[in-house]
Motif scaffolding. Sequence first.
Motif, short mmCIF file in Angstrom:
data_model
loop_
_atom_site.label_atom_id
_atom_site.label_comp_id
_atom_site.label_asym_id
_atom_site.label_seq_id
_atom_site.Cartn_x
_atom_site.Cartn_y
_atom_site.Cartn_z
N ALA A 10 -0.48 -1.16 -3.26
CA ALA A 10 0.23 -2.26 -3.93
C ALA A 10 1.72 -1.97 -3.89
CB ALA A 10 -0.25 -2.41 -5.37
N LEU A 11 2.50 -3.04 -3.86
CA LEU A 11 3.96 -2.92 -3.86
C LEU A 11 4.55 -3.97 -4.79
CD1 LEU A 11 5.38 -4.90 -0.94
CD2 LEU A 11 2.97 -4.22 -0.82
N ARG A 12 5.71 -3.61 -5.32
CA ARG A 12 6.39 -4.56 -6.21
C ARG A 12 7.89 -4.29 -6.20
NH1 ARG A 12 6.61 -2.86 -12.48
NH2 ARG A 12 7.63 -4.87 -12.40
N THR A 13 8.65 -5.26 -6.70
CA THR A 13 10.10 -5.10 -6.80
C THR A 13 10.47 -4.22 -7.98
OG1 THR A 13 10.46 -7.26 -5.82
CG2 THR A 13 12.27 -6.34 -7.09
N GLY A 14 9.81 -4.43 -9.10
CA GLY A 14 10.12 -3.66 -10.32
C GLY A 14 9.79 -2.19 -10.16
N LEU A 15 10.19 -1.42 -11.17
CA LEU A 15 10.11 0.03 -11.03
C LEU A 15 8.96 0.70 -11.79
CD1 LEU A 15 13.93 0.86 -11.14
CD2 LEU A 15 12.43 0.59 -9.14
N ASN A 16 8.30 -0.03 -12.65
CA ASN A 16 7.21 0.58 -13.42
C ASN A 16 5.94 0.60 -12.56
OD1 ASN A 16 5.12 1.23 -15.15
ND2 ASN A 16 6.01 0.13 -16.89
N PRO A 17 5.40 1.80 -12.26
CA PRO A 17 4.22 1.87 -11.39
C PRO A 17 2.96 1.30 -12.01
CG PRO A 17 4.79 4.06 -12.19
CD PRO A 17 5.89 3.15 -12.64
N ALA A 18 2.93 1.13 -13.33
CA ALA A 18 1.69 0.67 -13.98
C ALA A 18 1.22 -0.67 -13.41
CB ALA A 18 1.90 0.57 -15.50
N GLU A 19 2.18 -1.52 -13.06
CA GLU A 19 1.82 -2.84 -12.51
C GLU A 19 1.09 -2.68 -11.17
OE1 GLU A 19 4.76 -5.97 -13.11
OE2 GLU A 19 4.48 -6.51 -11.00
N CYS A 20 1.59 -1.77 -10.34
CA CYS A 20 0.91 -1.51 -9.05
C CYS A 20 -0.44 -0.85 -9.29
CB CYS A 20 1.77 -0.60 -8.18
SG CYS A 20 3.22 -1.41 -7.51
N GLU A 21 -0.51 0.04 -10.27
CA GLU A 21 -1.78 0.72 -10.54
C GLU A 21 -2.85 -0.27 -10.98
OE1 GLU A 21 -0.36 3.59 -13.31
OE2 GLU A 21 0.60 4.79 -11.73
N ARG A 22 -2.42 -1.30 -11.73
CA ARG A 22 -3.40 -2.31 -12.13
C ARG A 22 -3.94 -3.05 -10.91
NH1 ARG A 22 -1.67 -6.37 -16.67
NH2 ARG A 22 -0.71 -7.49 -14.94
N ILE A 23 -3.05 -3.35 -9.96
CA ILE A 23 -3.47 -4.08 -8.75
C ILE A 23 -4.39 -3.20 -7.89
CG2 ILE A 23 -2.59 -5.02 -6.58
CD1 ILE A 23 -0.18 -6.08 -8.26
N THR A 24 -4.02 -1.93 -7.70
CA THR A 24 -4.92 -1.07 -6.92
C THR A 24 -6.25 -0.89 -7.66
OG1 THR A 24 -3.90 0.95 -7.81
CG2 THR A 24 -3.09 0.15 -5.68
N GLY A 25 -6.19 -0.92 -9.00
CA GLY A 25 -7.44 -0.85 -9.77
C GLY A 25 -8.32 -2.07 -9.51
N SER A 26 -7.70 -3.25 -9.41
CA SER A 26 -8.47 -4.47 -9.14
C SER A 26 -9.07 -4.42 -7.73
CB SER A 26 -7.57 -5.70 -9.26
OG SER A 26 -7.13 -5.86 -10.58
N LEU A 27 -8.30 -3.89 -6.78
CA LEU A 27 -8.83 -3.77 -5.42
C LEU A 27 -9.99 -2.78 -5.38
CD1 LEU A 27 -5.46 -3.74 -3.40
CD2 LEU A 27 -7.14 -5.61 -3.48
N ALA A 28 -9.85 -1.67 -6.12
CA ALA A 28 -10.94 -0.68 -6.17
C ALA A 28 -12.18 -1.28 -6.83
CB ALA A 28 -10.48 0.57 -6.93
N HIS A 29 -11.97 -2.11 -7.83
CA HIS A 29 -13.08 -2.80 -8.51
C HIS A 29 -13.81 -3.72 -7.53
CE1 HIS A 29 -14.68 -6.12 -11.09
NE2 HIS A 29 -15.08 -5.10 -11.81
N PHE A 30 -13.04 -4.44 -6.74
CA PHE A 30 -13.62 -5.32 -5.70
C PHE A 30 -14.45 -4.49 -4.72
CE2 PHE A 30 -12.53 -7.00 -1.33
CZ PHE A 30 -13.49 -8.00 -1.33
N TYR A 31 -13.85 -3.42 -4.19
CA TYR A 31 -14.59 -2.55 -3.27
C TYR A 31 -15.89 -2.06 -3.92
CZ TYR A 31 -10.31 -1.84 -0.38
OH TYR A 31 -9.21 -1.97 0.41
#
Length: 183
Positions: free
Chosen positions: A123-144
Amino acid sequence: MKALLVNCGPVRDGATAEIIRMIAASVSAKYTVKSVCIGDYAIRFCTGCRSCHETAECALPPDGVTALMAEIAAADAVICVSPSYWAEIPAQFKAFIDRCTPWSNTHEPHRTVPGGKRGYAAALRTGLNPAECERITGSLAHFYGHLGIPCCGRLCLTGVENKADVSGKTDEILRFCEKINGE
Ligand SMILES: Cc1cc2nc3c(=O)[nH]c(=O)nc-3n(C[C@H](O)[C@H](O)[C@H](O)COP(=O)(O)O)c2cc1C
């Protein structure tokens, strides 16, 4: 061995596409690589009818879901790369995930993809807090996970507004590629 790289956003030549190009170059010695963009697929929204819970088939006419699932079924490694859109997976890819309910192991019967695959989530984002990206990778892992695909590596890139910002992330991307290459 085949690797499928999925741009989960609709932009075909932006930051996500640049990351996908770098990953493709780094894993091409081990894998035959195919890169696709969710924007290339016309996908209807899930209507929530739940008939697939009984039939393992979608009641909607065949559309881009059929083609993209065929690519996933053919791949040994599935690598989804998602930009953050309002702190979530872009709607185009979320629509695809919803339509994968016939393949979800949360109900019987359900369709299956061939076993032995490995999933990777970025996941990638403009902002600097990694938690937002971690949530997205978590959703992708959930899908997998509901497709029976283990998530074997995650990458979270912050401070990426556009393609030009990706060059500053080379080391992180290459470390992610080491996982895909099994190093
Ligand atoms: C509709 C939209 C919503 C966005 N929402 C966020 C957000 O919530 N948080 C954030 O950090 N970046 C957000 N961004 C920025 C993108 O995640 C970032 O620019 C990314 O690098 C875009 O990748 P692309 O060039 O492949 O489209 C948003 C961008 C768009 C177009």
